[in-house]
Every structure is written in structure tokens, then in C-alpha cells.
Design a protein around this motif. Structure first.
Motif, PDB file in Angstrom:
ATOM      1  N   VAL A   1      -1.279 -69.382 -87.079  1.00  0.00           N
ATOM      2  CA  VAL A   1      -0.300 -68.841 -85.920  1.00  0.00           C
ATOM      3  C   VAL A   1      -0.289 -70.132 -84.936  1.00  0.00           C
ATOM      4  O   VAL A   1      -1.165 -70.357 -84.147  1.00  0.00           O
TER       5      VAL A   1
ATOM      6  N   SER B   1       1.737 -71.132 -81.419  1.00  0.00           N
ATOM      7  CA  SER B   1       2.637 -70.860 -80.488  1.00  0.00           C
ATOM      8  C   SER B   1       2.690 -71.870 -79.282  1.00  0.00           C
ATOM      9  O   SER B   1       1.687 -72.507 -79.250  1.00  0.00           O
TER      10      SER B   1
ATOM     11  N   ALA C   1       2.841 -63.435 -81.529  1.00  0.00           N
ATOM     12  CA  ALA C   1       1.345 -63.773 -81.899  1.00  0.00           C
ATOM     13  C   ALA C   1       0.482 -62.493 -81.521  1.00  0.00           C
ATOM     14  O   ALA C   1      -0.743 -62.437 -82.081  1.00  0.00           O
ATOM     15  N   ARG C   2       0.945 -61.684 -80.653  1.00  0.00           N
ATOM     16  CA  ARG C   2      -0.134 -60.753 -80.243  1.00  0.00           C
ATOM     17  C   ARG C   2      -0.024 -59.702 -81.199  1.00  0.00           C
ATOM     18  O   ARG C   2      -0.904 -59.003 -81.421  1.00  0.00           O
TER      19      ARG C   2
ATOM     20  N   ARG D   1      -2.160 -60.635 -83.935  1.00  0.00           N
ATOM     21  CA  ARG D   1      -3.475 -60.732 -83.683  1.00  0.00           C
ATOM     22  C   ARG D   1      -3.893 -59.078 -83.785  1.00  0.00           C
ATOM     23  O   ARG D   1      -5.025 -58.993 -84.387  1.00  0.00           O
TER      24      ARG D   1
ATOM     25  N   SER E   1      -6.704 -63.976 -88.050  1.00  0.00           N
ATOM     26  CA  SER E   1      -5.940 -65.261 -88.095  1.00  0.00           C
ATOM     27  C   SER E   1      -6.367 -66.291 -86.822  1.00  0.00           C
ATOM     28  O   SER E   1      -7.062 -65.981 -86.223  1.00  0.00           O
TER      29      SER E   1
ATOM     30  N   GLN F   1      -5.307 -68.528 -84.232  1.00  0.00           N
ATOM     31  CA  GLN F   1      -4.463 -68.552 -83.271  1.00  0.00           C
ATOM     32  C   GLN F   1      -4.424 -69.816 -82.155  1.00  0.00           C
ATOM     33  O   GLN F   1      -5.408 -69.900 -81.793  1.00  0.00           O
TER      34      GLN F   1
ATOM     35  N   TYR G   1      -5.449 -67.060 -77.137  1.00  0.00           N
ATOM     36  CA  TYR G   1      -5.553 -67.678 -78.210  1.00  0.00           C
ATOM     37  C   TYR G   1      -6.953 -68.365 -78.382  1.00  0.00           C
ATOM     38  O   TYR G   1      -8.063 -68.191 -77.625  1.00  0.00           O
ATOM     39  N   ASP G   2      -7.493 -68.558 -79.786  1.00  0.00           N
ATOM     40  CA  ASP G   2      -8.491 -68.944 -80.079  1.00  0.00           C
ATOM     41  C   ASP G   2      -8.766 -70.521 -79.938  1.00  0.00           C
ATOM     42  O   ASP G   2      -9.653 -70.856 -79.292  1.00  0.00           O
TER      43      ASP G   2
END
Length: 213
Positions: free
Chosen positions: A7, A9, A105-106, A109, A115, A117, A160-161
Motif C-alpha cells: 500500500v 499513500s 489505507a486504514r 490495515r 499488508s 504500508q 504506517y510501517d
């Protein structure tokens, strides 16, 4: 091969779509999830390739039938990821990449906790403004709204990651590719200790830039 859902963003003008398309050119194990939207086509865009362009009525009908993995409203338009797109890519034995907004994206998640992110950051407020102006699709009032919203979106980075800065496209693509391969620990949010201060400066500069338009 374990199939991954990547993902991307970013605020409008951050370059997430450009990075996604470049990744597809350099990686054969990756498939692009074409999003659906109710917005009008822009110059050079093709239905089914850049977006699935739907009427609002058709979008809402598909949403109500549960066909979307995620959806969100942005700039008075609806955007979403059709479940069939992810199924198609995974069915081909490839990883899936999609570029979506913060709210979408939320939802991903929650539905895909594993995923990857990635938040794509512009190198500066000036660069962000210039990229948006180059689109030549918005009047000054809409541009100000985009920038104000971008400042708000930047606050979501911590969710995010990973985070990458899209200053040089090739470098950003290499970093996202390394994330897919599990070789980019330095891009983890938790490892970028200067990120909160950088985000705060960027948000402040974006608000100032919006006020000058």
C-alpha cells in the motif's frame, strides 16, 4: 511465494502513483491494482488502465453490494479498491500494489493486517506545490484546499510501517522495492528518529505555501 499487498499513500502530488507505475516496469512479480473513482478523466488517462471510471450511482451500487475492499471520499469524489482486482493479481501469483488515500489505507490495515504500508513524502512544500501546479487541473482555491488537506494527511505518517522521501524517483523506487524484499529496515518508521520533527516542519511549510496562493 508469499503474495504481499503493498500500500502506497501520500498527499496529492507526493508521487505515489508514479512510483507504483515505475515499480511495475522493473518488477515482473508485481501487479497494479487499478482503483475505481467517480472523478472525471484527466488528459491521457484510460478507463481500466489508470482508473475504473464509474458514475457515482454505479460506485455506490457496487459499494453496497460489498465489492470494495476499501473506499473513501476525497475532494468530493469517491475512490475505492475492487476486491476482484486483488484476487486477479494474487491469482496470477504476483504481489499487488495499490496507491490509495489515508482512510482507504486504514481500512486495508484492518482487513489485511500483514499488508506493507508505505507513506511517500515530498522533499519539501515547494516541491509539492510545484507538482500540483504542473497538473494544471485545479484553480487556486482548489489548490489551497489540496495543500491544507495535505498538511492534515502528513500527520498520519506514524500509522504506517515505512516512509520514503520522493526527492529522486529512482531512489524512491529502489527503496520501495527493497521494502518488498524485506531489505529496508532503515525505512521503518520506528528507525527514522528524526521523522517527527521533519514532518512537523513540512506540515508548517505546506500551510504557509497554501496561504500564499
Amino acid at each position: 511465494m508469499k503474495r504481499l499487498l503493498l500500500v502506497l499513500s501520500a498527499p496529492s502530488g507526493g508521487g505515489k502513483t508514479t512510483i507504483a507505475k515505475k515499480l511495475l516496469q522493473v518488477r515482473k512479480d508485481l501487479g497494479y491494482s487499478v482503483s475505481a473513482t467517480t472523478r472525471a478523466t484527466r488528459n491521457g488517462e484510460r478507463d481500466g488502465e489508470d482508473y475504473h471510471f464509474l458514475s457515482r450511482e454505479e460506485f455506490e451500487r457496487r459499494r453496497d453490494r460489498g465489492e470494495f475492499l476499501e473506499w473513501a471520499e476525497y475532494g468530493a469524489q469517491l475512490y475505492g479498491t475492487l476486491k476482484r482486482e486483488i484476487d486477479r493479481i494474487f491469482g496470477e501469483g504476483r504481489h499487488a500494489v495499490l496507491d490509495i488515500e489515508i482512510e482507504g489505507a486504514r481500512q486495508i490495515r484492518r482487513n489485511f493486517p500483514n499488508s506493507l504500508q508505505v507513506f511517500v513524502l515530498p522533499p519539501s512544500a515547494d516541491v509539492l506545490v510545484e507538482r500540483l501546479k504542473r497538473r494544471n487541473t485545479e484553480n487556486p482555491e482548489l489548490l489551497r484546499k489540496r495543500l491544507t488537506h495535505a498538511s492534515e494527511e502528513l500527520a498520519a505518517v506514524a500509522e504506517y510501517d515505512y516512509a520514503v522521501v520522493n526527492e529522486d524517483l529512482e531512489t524512491a523506487v529502489d527503496q520501495v522495492s527493497a521494502i518488498l524484499d524485506g531489505k529496508a529496515e532503515d525505512r521503518l518508521i520506528s528507525r527514522q528518529h528524526d521523522l517527527p520533527a521533519r514532518i512537523e516542519r513540512l506540515r508548517r511549510d505546506v500551510v504557509k505555501a497554501a496561504g500564499k496562493i
